[in-house]
Design an enzyme around this catalytic site. Structure first.
Site, mmCIF file in Angstrom:
data_model
loop_
_atom_site.group_PDB
_atom_site.id
_atom_site.type_symbol
_atom_site.label_atom_id
_atom_site.label_comp_id
_atom_site.label_asym_id
_atom_site.label_seq_id
_atom_site.Cartn_x
_atom_site.Cartn_y
_atom_site.Cartn_z
ATOM 1 N N GLY A 248 4.342 3.453 -4.936
ATOM 2 C CA GLY A 248 1.987 3.117 -4.911
ATOM 3 C C GLY A 248 1.640 1.842 -5.697
ATOM 4 N N ILE A 249 1.124 1.996 -6.986
ATOM 5 C CA ILE A 249 1.162 -0.254 -7.180
ATOM 6 C C ILE A 249 1.823 -0.350 -7.840
ATOM 7 C CG2 ILE A 249 -0.758 -0.888 -9.309
ATOM 8 C CD1 ILE A 249 -2.604 1.928 -9.351
ATOM 9 N N ASP A 268 12.130 2.089 -12.957
ATOM 10 C CA ASP A 268 11.537 3.273 -12.713
ATOM 11 C C ASP A 268 12.593 4.817 -13.438
ATOM 12 O OD1 ASP A 268 10.358 6.212 -11.196
ATOM 13 O OD2 ASP A 268 8.918 3.932 -9.758
ATOM 14 N N ASP A 291 14.516 5.860 -18.417
ATOM 15 C CA ASP A 291 12.963 7.264 -18.496
ATOM 16 C C ASP A 291 12.660 6.418 -19.559
ATOM 17 O OD1 ASP A 291 11.174 8.301 -19.533
ATOM 18 O OD2 ASP A 291 12.281 10.381 -18.465
ATOM 19 N N ASN A 318 2.786 -0.204 -15.698
ATOM 20 C CA ASN A 318 2.004 0.461 -14.576
ATOM 21 C C ASN A 318 2.661 2.032 -14.225
ATOM 22 O OD1 ASN A 318 0.944 0.430 -11.561
ATOM 23 N ND2 ASN A 318 3.568 1.611 -11.770
ATOM 24 N N LYS A 325 -5.480 19.928 -15.445
ATOM 25 C CA LYS A 325 -5.004 21.150 -16.135
ATOM 26 C C LYS A 325 -7.065 20.838 -17.837
ATOM 27 C CE LYS A 325 -3.469 24.968 -14.655
ATOM 28 N NZ LYS A 325 -3.718 24.648 -13.182
ATOM 29 N N TYR A 382 -4.975 12.608 -20.222
ATOM 30 C CA TYR A 382 -4.842 11.346 -19.345
ATOM 31 C C TYR A 382 -5.939 10.946 -19.743
ATOM 32 C CZ TYR A 382 -4.472 8.477 -14.931
ATOM 33 O OH TYR A 382 -4.181 7.862 -13.953
ATOM 34 N N LYS A 386 -5.147 7.225 -21.786
ATOM 35 C CA LYS A 386 -6.123 5.262 -20.831
ATOM 36 C C LYS A 386 -6.081 5.182 -21.504
ATOM 37 C CE LYS A 386 -3.374 6.132 -17.013
ATOM 38 N NZ LYS A 386 -2.094 5.004 -16.923
ATOM 39 N N THR A 417 -3.001 6.090 -2.770
ATOM 40 C CA THR A 417 -1.427 6.232 -2.968
ATOM 41 C C THR A 417 -1.246 7.657 -3.905
ATOM 42 O OG1 THR A 417 -2.154 6.630 -5.862
ATOM 43 C CG2 THR A 417 -1.642 4.587 -5.278
#
Ligand code: NAD
Length: 476
Positions: A248-249, A268, A291, A318, A325, A382, A386, A417
């Site tokens: 992805g990004i 990652d 992690d 990133n 939910k 989320y 953010k 993505t």
């Protein structure tokens, strides 16, 4: 994932048929994107029409920046060519042409309006006169920029009104020209921050800002920077850490940073060794499997950077996850995971790196999201994480300025993505079209913005949030 409508719209027959039959089908313009790393003259022989204020510091910087970048300047406003433009023409061999009217058949790559001398709302008429005449001359994927002074530094309310009006103006222009694949942005230049204009102008006038539109760039002079930006390979000799670099990004960012000369540490999760290793190999960097939520993650990252590379210059936070939910149905562990990966881990890793590992004149970029700015059903966790990043960036940035370090957030909109591929088809299609540019962005569009914010040429921008959203109809 490809966007069928963008691909079809690249065919003139399809576009014409939709128009002639009056079909309610959008035909978004395929965006012009950069072909490779930065070059010395990114605007080579491109016509840029400037409404020059005819005096002042901004005019001089504009003249030199355009000529140095290889553009052909066309001036509207002054009765004769001002001395700054004459000097730039002699130094770089790019003579300016004066215009009273917009000639038929003329096609401009860029339209730049210097509004740095606006004092009262009456001055706004200048915007109408210039853009009413010249906007029809802007070619597909062209660029509009208005340069103004910050409203909060105005000496009286009338001056503040004239300056603040530029923000609403540019956001609306962005909506009007988006279907041409063209963008419009404003640059608010604080006192003594004119020296930072060239980097922003180069970025906003080039293909690197293909998906950046309808937003203000606030340039300030608080940073203590000793570096003269170099336009080609600006990241030569720099070490960058990118979290979530396997796909992805993050993967796109690792590639663009490496293309500009950086050695990239691609981090990652354990389990993604194969993908992450491939990206690291492709960019000539190093994989690091950690992690970021692990208790020992900050210490392990610090140790790896110090032992293998002696420190770090650029940190790109990133890695991010969604655990969507509606709140009443959300399990506590989903709340915890999203907030910890997206926000908690970022603050802990910075805590371990900023003092001892991050070098002076460094750059930190945190990936926020338009959903964090606007809110979204099913994304309380989320969006909280953010939006939290935005508060964190704004508050921490000033303390880093004395070391020449900038800290900014990037808020992507709809980007193609696996995150967005997982959205149901109808919602996904709506999401793509909900922007001024009428399409989703590609990971490389976000990577270009992140890379710009990682270069010395972005000094002057700190503590800010920049959207890479194609002018999303939701969000700030
Ligand atoms: P992605 O899922 O394609 O990639 C994210 C990467 O982060 C993955 O490789 C994943 O393995 C890694 N990661 C996740 N948790 C990790 C952990 N605990 N430790 C280490 N690595 C971890 O996502 P993307 O679409 O490329 O998004 C990148 C960033 O941009 C995220 O922060 C995301 O929230 C943000 N963003 C994306 C979009 C979009 O439309 N794609 C929109 C807004 C914001």
């Amino acid at each position: 994932m490809s966007d069928l409508l963008v691909d079809l719209s690249a065919n003139p027959w399809f576009k014409q048929a939709v128009k002639q039959l009056g079909l309610p089908i959008p035909t978004p313009q395929k965006l012009a994107r950069p072909a490779g790393p930065r070059v010395a003259r990114p605007l080579e022989s491109r016509a840029v029409v400037v409404h020059s204020a005819g005096d002042g510091v901004v005019d001089g910087v504009l003249a030199t920046t355009l000529a140095e970048a290889g553009a052909d300047p066309h001036l509207v406003g002054p009765a004769e060519i001002p001395s700054d433009w004459q000097a730039a023409a002699e130094a770089y061999g790019r003579p300016a042409t004066l215009h009273a009217d917009a000639p038929d058949g003329f096609k401009a790559h860029g339209l730049v309006f210097d509004a740095s001398n606006f004092k009262t709302p009456e001055d706004l008429r200048g915007l109408y006169d210039f853009f009413n005449a010249w906007l029809p001359r802007l070619r597909a994927c062209g660029r509009v920029i208005v340069i103004a002074r910050p409203a909060d530094k105005a000496k009286d309310p009338l001056e503040a009104a004239a300056r603040a009006a530029v923000d609403g103006f540019i956001r609306s222009v962005a909506r009007e020209i988006g279907r041409k694949g063209a963008t419009a942005n404003a640059v608010f230049v604080g006192g003594r921050a004119e020296k930072y204009l060239p980097g922003v102008l180069r970025f906003l006038l080039s293909e690197r800002s293909a998906f950046i539109t309808g937003q203000p760039f606030q340039l300030g002079a608080s940073l203590r920077s000793k570096i003269e930006p170099q336009w080609v390979k600006p990241l030569d000799g720099k070490v960058a850490l990118v979290t979530g670099a396997a796909r992805g990004i993050g993967a796109a960012t690792a590639e663009v940073l490496a293309g500009e000369g950086a050695t990239v540490v691609c981090l990652d999760r354990p389990g993604d060794e194969e993908l992450c290793g491939k990206i690291a190999q492709k960019v000539g960097g190093r994989p690091l499997m950690v992690d970021i939520t692990g208790d020992d993650a900050p210490a392990r990252i610090k140790q790896a950077l110090l032992e293998q590379l002696g420190g770090v210059d650029i940190v790109i936070h990133n890695a991010g996850i969604t655990r969507d939910k509606t709140l009443a149905r959300m399990k506590p562990e989903w709340w915890d995971q999203a907030v910890d990966v997206n926000l908690g881990a970022v603050t802990r890793i910075n805590g371990a790196l900023v003092d001892d590992v991050l070098r002076d004149e460094g750059r930190i970029v945190c990936l926020s999201s338009v959903a964090g700015l606007a809110g979204n059903v099913g994304q309380t966790n989320y969006a909280a994480s953010k939006a939290g990043l935005v508060g964190y960036v704004r508050t921490l940035a000033p303390s880093l300025s004395k070391r020449g370090i900038t800290l900014n957030a990037v808020a992507p909109g709809f980007i193609e993505t696996r995150l967005t591929a997982a959205i149901p088809a109808v919602t996904r299609e709506a999401g793509r079209r909900m922007s001024a540019l009428g399409q989703g962005g590609l990971p490389v569009d976000v990577a270009e913005l992140i890379t710009f914010l990682s270069t010395p040429g972005s000094a002057g921008l700190t503590g800010e949030v920049f959207r890479a959203c194609g002018g999303m109809f939701i969000g700030a």
